[in-house]
Design a protein around this motif. Sequence first.
Motif, short mmCIF file in Angstrom:
data_model
loop_
_atom_site.label_atom_id
_atom_site.label_comp_id
_atom_site.label_asym_id
_atom_site.label_seq_id
_atom_site.Cartn_x
_atom_site.Cartn_y
_atom_site.Cartn_z
N ILE A 212 69.56 0.93 -44.01
CA ILE A 212 70.71 0.45 -43.24
C ILE A 212 70.95 1.33 -42.01
CG2 ILE A 212 73.16 -0.11 -43.34
CD1 ILE A 212 72.79 -0.54 -46.36
N THR A 213 70.75 2.64 -42.18
CA THR A 213 70.88 3.55 -41.04
C THR A 213 69.84 3.23 -39.99
OG1 THR A 213 71.75 5.33 -42.44
CG2 THR A 213 70.83 5.98 -40.33
N ASN A 214 68.62 2.93 -40.41
CA ASN A 214 67.55 2.58 -39.48
C ASN A 214 67.88 1.31 -38.71
OD1 ASN A 214 64.94 1.05 -38.80
ND2 ASN A 214 64.15 3.09 -39.25
N VAL A 215 68.40 0.31 -39.42
CA VAL A 215 68.73 -0.97 -38.79
C VAL A 215 69.79 -0.78 -37.71
CG1 VAL A 215 69.81 -3.22 -39.18
CG2 VAL A 215 68.05 -2.40 -40.74
N ILE A 216 70.79 0.06 -38.00
CA ILE A 216 71.91 0.23 -37.07
C ILE A 216 71.55 1.18 -35.92
CG2 ILE A 216 74.24 1.16 -36.82
CD1 ILE A 216 74.84 0.13 -39.63
N HIS A 217 70.93 2.32 -36.24
CA HIS A 217 70.73 3.36 -35.22
C HIS A 217 69.42 3.25 -34.47
CE1 HIS A 217 74.27 5.90 -35.92
NE2 HIS A 217 74.19 5.49 -37.17
N LYS A 218 68.34 2.96 -35.16
CA LYS A 218 67.04 2.93 -34.48
C LYS A 218 66.71 1.55 -33.93
CE LYS A 218 65.02 6.83 -36.96
NZ LYS A 218 63.88 7.32 -37.80
N GLN A 219 66.98 0.52 -34.72
CA GLN A 219 66.69 -0.84 -34.25
C GLN A 219 67.83 -1.42 -33.41
OE1 GLN A 219 64.90 -3.54 -37.13
NE2 GLN A 219 64.57 -1.83 -38.55
N LYS A 220 68.98 -0.77 -33.44
CA LYS A 220 70.14 -1.18 -32.64
C LYS A 220 70.58 -2.61 -32.97
CE LYS A 220 69.89 2.73 -30.45
NZ LYS A 220 70.87 3.82 -30.72
N SER A 222 72.99 -5.47 -34.93
CA SER A 222 74.43 -5.56 -35.13
C SER A 222 74.81 -5.18 -36.56
CB SER A 222 74.92 -6.98 -34.83
OG SER A 222 74.45 -7.88 -35.82
N VAL A 223 76.07 -4.79 -36.71
CA VAL A 223 76.58 -4.47 -38.04
C VAL A 223 76.53 -5.71 -38.93
CG1 VAL A 223 78.65 -3.79 -39.33
CG2 VAL A 223 78.04 -2.60 -37.22
N LYS A 224 76.67 -6.90 -38.33
CA LYS A 224 76.61 -8.14 -39.09
C LYS A 224 75.26 -8.30 -39.77
CE LYS A 224 78.45 -12.12 -40.32
NZ LYS A 224 79.68 -12.19 -41.15
N ILE A 225 74.18 -7.95 -39.08
CA ILE A 225 72.84 -8.05 -39.66
C ILE A 225 72.69 -7.02 -40.77
CG2 ILE A 225 70.38 -7.66 -39.20
CD1 ILE A 225 70.81 -8.86 -36.44
N ALA A 226 73.15 -5.80 -40.51
CA ALA A 226 73.08 -4.76 -41.54
C ALA A 226 73.89 -5.14 -42.77
CB ALA A 226 73.57 -3.43 -40.97
N GLN A 227 75.04 -5.76 -42.55
CA GLN A 227 75.89 -6.20 -43.66
C GLN A 227 75.18 -7.25 -44.50
OE1 GLN A 227 79.50 -8.14 -42.43
NE2 GLN A 227 80.15 -8.61 -44.52
N LYS A 228 74.47 -8.16 -43.83
CA LYS A 228 73.74 -9.22 -44.54
C LYS A 228 72.62 -8.62 -45.39
CE LYS A 228 72.60 -13.59 -45.27
NZ LYS A 228 73.48 -14.56 -45.96
N ILE A 229 71.90 -7.67 -44.85
CA ILE A 229 70.81 -7.03 -45.59
C ILE A 229 71.37 -6.27 -46.79
CG2 ILE A 229 69.05 -5.22 -45.47
CD1 ILE A 229 68.65 -5.99 -42.52
N ALA A 230 72.46 -5.56 -46.57
CA ALA A 230 73.04 -4.72 -47.63
C ALA A 230 73.74 -5.54 -48.70
CB ALA A 230 74.03 -3.73 -47.02
N GLY A 231 74.20 -6.75 -48.35
CA GLY A 231 74.95 -7.55 -49.30
C GLY A 231 76.37 -7.06 -49.48
#
Length: 257
Positions: A212-220, A222-231
Amino acid sequence: MAKSGQARVPTATQQRHLFEVIQQHRHPEKNTAIMQISFKLGLRAQEISLLQIKEIAKVIRAGTDFQLLEIMSLPAAYTKGADAMGRSTSHYQRKTISFDVETFNKVVRQIEKLAKAGADIDPENFYPPVKKHRGKSRDLPMVDPGLRQALIGYLNLRISNGEKLKPSSPLFITQKGGTYSPNTLQEHMALMLRDWAGIEKASSHSGRRSLITNVIHKQKKSVKIAQKIAGHVNPSTTLIYEEPPEEVLEDALVNLE
């Protein structure tokens, strides 16, 4: 660095070392697949322990072969806090309770009436209901080559050992052929991270935090995408991962003039 109590996010170098050192211990195929799911799909230890073969592969030829799926469909019952298949039930004990002002005043008046009437008063009768986690299903594309290779290798090993795969069979089985409890798998994942790979303060949640940190910080993303992945049901939970990863802080401190 991670806040107190949070799992450490391993660096890329530490992650590579983890998968290298796994090959030096028993059951490398299974352990690699477990940690690949953790780091590449961000599943919680409980979710991994509950996975069945049908979530990742289509069984064919009467269990002697399989076809890996493109997307893992994770049932809502597997998610954090759910009593999935009766295997992850926990005994909840209250430590705190809270009321809004209006409700609190009503409770006080009820207690006053009971006390005046000489009735026995049990505090638990006035506790607000426990809010249970709803659980959230999610579809996760299994596109990472390392993840797919690990899953294929592990299932092929089970077939070569004489097992006929069944869709409802646990994806990961213990040395004795049983299923992992969430607690046992948490301990096993922590063992691989801390004792085998020497990553301090790592836990079974490290792979999930890393993704989740990689999705938000390195891939830039959205939080919405990270939220979907994390459930995550609430986006505020995902926002916790906006804290800069440890390697970014190290880079800032090492380049001081």
